[in-house]
Design an enzyme around this catalytic site. Sequence first.
Site, PDB file in Angstrom:
ATOM      1  N   PRO A  67       0.826  -1.263   0.028  1.00 35.57           N
ATOM      2  CA  PRO A  67       0.021  -0.050  -0.066  1.00 35.57           C
ATOM      3  C   PRO A  67       0.843   1.539  -0.105  1.00 35.57           C
ATOM      4  O   PRO A  67       2.197   1.359   0.202  1.00 35.57           O
ATOM      5  CB  PRO A  67      -0.809  -0.184   1.321  1.00 35.57           C
ATOM      6  CG  PRO A  67      -0.655  -1.536   1.953  1.00 35.57           C
ATOM      7  CD  PRO A  67       0.732  -2.111   1.209  1.00 35.57           C
TER       8      PRO A  67
ATOM      9  N   THR B 134       4.067   3.030   2.751  1.00 31.09           N
ATOM     10  CA  THR B 134       4.606   2.006   3.874  1.00 31.09           C
ATOM     11  C   THR B 134       6.096   2.128   3.655  1.00 31.09           C
ATOM     12  O   THR B 134       6.477   1.184   4.437  1.00 31.09           O
ATOM     13  CB  THR B 134       3.928   0.773   3.336  1.00 31.09           C
ATOM     14  OG1 THR B 134       4.155   0.489   1.971  1.00 31.09           O
ATOM     15  CG2 THR B 134       2.716   0.310   3.895  1.00 31.09           C
TER      16      THR B 134
ATOM     17  N   LYS C 236       8.211   2.055   0.550  1.00 33.12           N
ATOM     18  CA  LYS C 236       9.055   1.530  -0.303  1.00 33.12           C
ATOM     19  C   LYS C 236      10.246   2.454  -0.784  1.00 33.12           C
ATOM     20  O   LYS C 236      11.145   1.539  -1.165  1.00 33.12           O
ATOM     21  CB  LYS C 236       7.949   1.162  -1.625  1.00 33.12           C
ATOM     22  CG  LYS C 236       6.832   0.152  -1.126  1.00 33.12           C
ATOM     23  CD  LYS C 236       6.044  -0.245  -2.259  1.00 33.12           C
ATOM     24  CE  LYS C 236       4.959   0.910  -2.463  1.00 33.12           C
ATOM     25  NZ  LYS C 236       3.963   1.398  -1.458  1.00 33.12           N
TER      26      LYS C 236
ATOM     27  N   GLU D 286     -24.077  10.884  18.336  1.00 34.10           N
ATOM     28  CA  GLU D 286     -22.632  10.535  18.690  1.00 34.10           C
ATOM     29  C   GLU D 286     -22.771   9.696  19.942  1.00 34.10           C
ATOM     30  O   GLU D 286     -22.192   8.777  20.355  1.00 34.10           O
ATOM     31  CB  GLU D 286     -21.829  11.747  18.823  1.00 34.10           C
ATOM     32  CG  GLU D 286     -21.524  12.260  17.314  1.00 34.10           C
ATOM     33  CD  GLU D 286     -20.937  11.491  16.425  1.00 34.10           C
ATOM     34  OE1 GLU D 286     -20.163  10.308  16.846  1.00 34.10           O
ATOM     35  OE2 GLU D 286     -21.252  11.345  15.189  1.00 34.10           O
TER      36      GLU D 286
HETATM   37  P1  ATP Z   1       4.043   5.388  -2.306  1.00 39.44           P
HETATM   38  O1  ATP Z   1       3.536   3.859  -2.866  1.00 39.44           O
HETATM   39  O2  ATP Z   1       2.956   6.260  -2.196  1.00 39.44           O
HETATM   40  O3  ATP Z   1       5.133   5.973  -3.291  1.00 39.44           O
HETATM   41  P2  ATP Z   1       6.039   4.501  -0.168  1.00 39.44           P
HETATM   42  O4  ATP Z   1       5.729   3.265   0.126  1.00 39.44           O
HETATM   43  O5  ATP Z   1       7.399   4.556  -1.311  1.00 39.44           O
HETATM   44  O6  ATP Z   1       4.814   5.323  -0.816  1.00 39.44           O
HETATM   45  P3  ATP Z   1       7.700   6.304   1.279  1.00 39.44           P
HETATM   46  O7  ATP Z   1       7.655   7.546   0.153  1.00 39.44           O
HETATM   47  O8  ATP Z   1       8.771   5.384   1.297  1.00 39.44           O
HETATM   48  O9  ATP Z   1       6.307   5.480   1.008  1.00 39.44           O
HETATM   49  O10 ATP Z   1       7.409   6.832   2.524  1.00 39.44           O
HETATM   50  C1  ATP Z   1       6.819   8.307   2.706  1.00 39.44           C
HETATM   51  C2  ATP Z   1       7.270   8.708   4.091  1.00 39.44           C
HETATM   52  O11 ATP Z   1       6.380   8.116   5.039  1.00 39.44           O
HETATM   53  C3  ATP Z   1       8.516   8.407   4.200  1.00 39.44           C
HETATM   54  O12 ATP Z   1       9.385   9.541   4.045  1.00 39.44           O
HETATM   55  C4  ATP Z   1       8.724   8.652   5.897  1.00 39.44           C
HETATM   56  O13 ATP Z   1       8.649   9.866   6.544  1.00 39.44           O
HETATM   57  C5  ATP Z   1       7.316   7.934   6.118  1.00 39.44           C
HETATM   58  N1  ATP Z   1       7.641   6.308   6.355  1.00 39.44           N
HETATM   59  C6  ATP Z   1       6.726   5.347   5.675  1.00 39.44           C
HETATM   60  N2  ATP Z   1       6.996   4.314   5.989  1.00 39.44           N
HETATM   61  C7  ATP Z   1       7.884   4.362   6.931  1.00 39.44           C
HETATM   62  C8  ATP Z   1       8.596   3.393   7.788  1.00 39.44           C
HETATM   63  N3  ATP Z   1       8.481   2.186   7.586  1.00 39.44           N
HETATM   64  N4  ATP Z   1       9.536   4.000   8.765  1.00 39.44           N
HETATM   65  C9  ATP Z   1       9.579   5.110   8.926  1.00 39.44           C
HETATM   66  N5  ATP Z   1       9.334   6.037   8.187  1.00 39.44           N
HETATM   67  C10 ATP Z   1       8.259   5.622   7.164  1.00 39.44           C
END
Ligand code: ATP
Length: 497
Positions: free
Chosen positions: A109, A112, A114, A336
Amino acid sequence: MFKEIKEIIAGTGLGLMIFLIIKGVDITPFLLLAGMGFLAYWVIEKKGLLPSTMGGKGYTPPVKVSFADIGGQATAICELKEALEFLLRSAEVEAMGIRPLKGILLSGPPGTGKTLLAKAAATYTDAVFLEASGSEFIEMYAGVGAQRVRAIFNRARELARRQQKKRAIIFIDELEVLGGKRGSHTSHLEYDQTLNQLLVEMDGLKSKHDVQILVIGATNRPDLLDPALLRPGRFDRQVKVDLPDKEGRLAILKLHTANKPLAQEVDLEAIARETFGFSGAHLESVANEAAILALREKSPLITQKHLMEAVDKVMLGEKLGRKPAADELYRLAIHEAGHAIAGELLRPQSISHVTITSRGQALGYTRQKPEHDIYLYTREYLENQMDICLAGAVAETLILGSRSTGSLNDFKEAIRLARVIITSGLSDLGVVAEENLTKEQMHNASTTIISREEAKVASLLRPYQGALKALAGQLVEKETVTGRELRALLQEQAMAS
Ligand code: ATP
């Protein structure tokens, strides 16, 4: 910078032309030359050959993200590290005749982590890191996407050589845009050509090359990817990056509050418990919003109250300044109160707080805190959830004698839950295939369940009409009532009767 240079050249050119015209010089050859120059620039740009358009965002300067900066993804990190060993030990891999690892697919999702994982992979393997999004490869002009794919691979090699690194990681976000099933786009063949080029580039990667390239793709929809991409030798390692569990959420909250002044009383575990379904990005936002709220209140420390309010904000949106009329406010409070009292009666200790402050689409809301993360639901659980949904409308009927449109979303949720009960084989129909049920059968089955639950909630709340009015009164007075205050009120009412 590039844009500024363009503007300076255009401005100087124009000035020069005006000067020559005033001097009576024939400027036709200059105009022809300028036209040819513009045409050449346009072609180069559209072919994706300029640095600014080469592989999207191009080179990102070394971002020091390490695996320690990522919380709650222990399994994904472990699997990813295992795969990265192939890159780190490429000489041994080659000696054993093992095919080099060319691609890793991160699926899960949004928000998370990635992108963070891919950046940490680059730090871990001491590789240059190039980042692009699938949509940046797709252009209206045939062949441009393929050119850009070629360009990003060339750029990765060139940068690694320049920085004397042996490895490069190309991270492609939204891989499903570039790597969707071929033939599924009817408008033109641009998508297919781009994907073909990516496959060609990946097939060409060899472990004996001076620069080892690893492609890390990320997607929220692995089901949309062309099967050719998932074939061995391409993205043959898939790492699932799921929403964090309670421990994971706690770890992420700790990471994102480490640089913030927290009050002694702050209980991050309680916040982690209340944020089931939140992604890392949501949790980062909770920590950030809490700090903003503290700053707004000129509080030097972030308190539990700030964090709880930040959870509401991230979940439902910003507080609205809407001020309903007194009778509407009372109806809202009764509604509520119905949700909150039914919730507390059906699941003792479960109500976190109830409020009639409008946020986003919600006029008011009751927040429940699950005892633990839930992944499996029993029929009893789903029915109780439905009862809590219906309790708002039932309370309005009991106390005010009529209902309002405020229950629209509650009813939608109740209908959704009824469908879940039916399609999971938990209803009186037994195990049924959804597609074999007619619309009418589905409607009748869900209406039967909802009517039965409505009657159940009415008899549950009838003896609590005094408590409903008392809670509504408190809500009108102070907008928000905590779970603890609600439990005290219920106890008082029980002792009085
Ligand atoms: P998308 O699929 O929307 O591109 P993504 O899975 O690549 O999202 P990221 O861009 O890596 O997600 O995460 C966005 C921000 O959320 C990060 O910069 C960080 O601040 C925070 N974040 C997300 N997951 C984590 C985690 N597991 N630990 C710490 N911070 C997190």
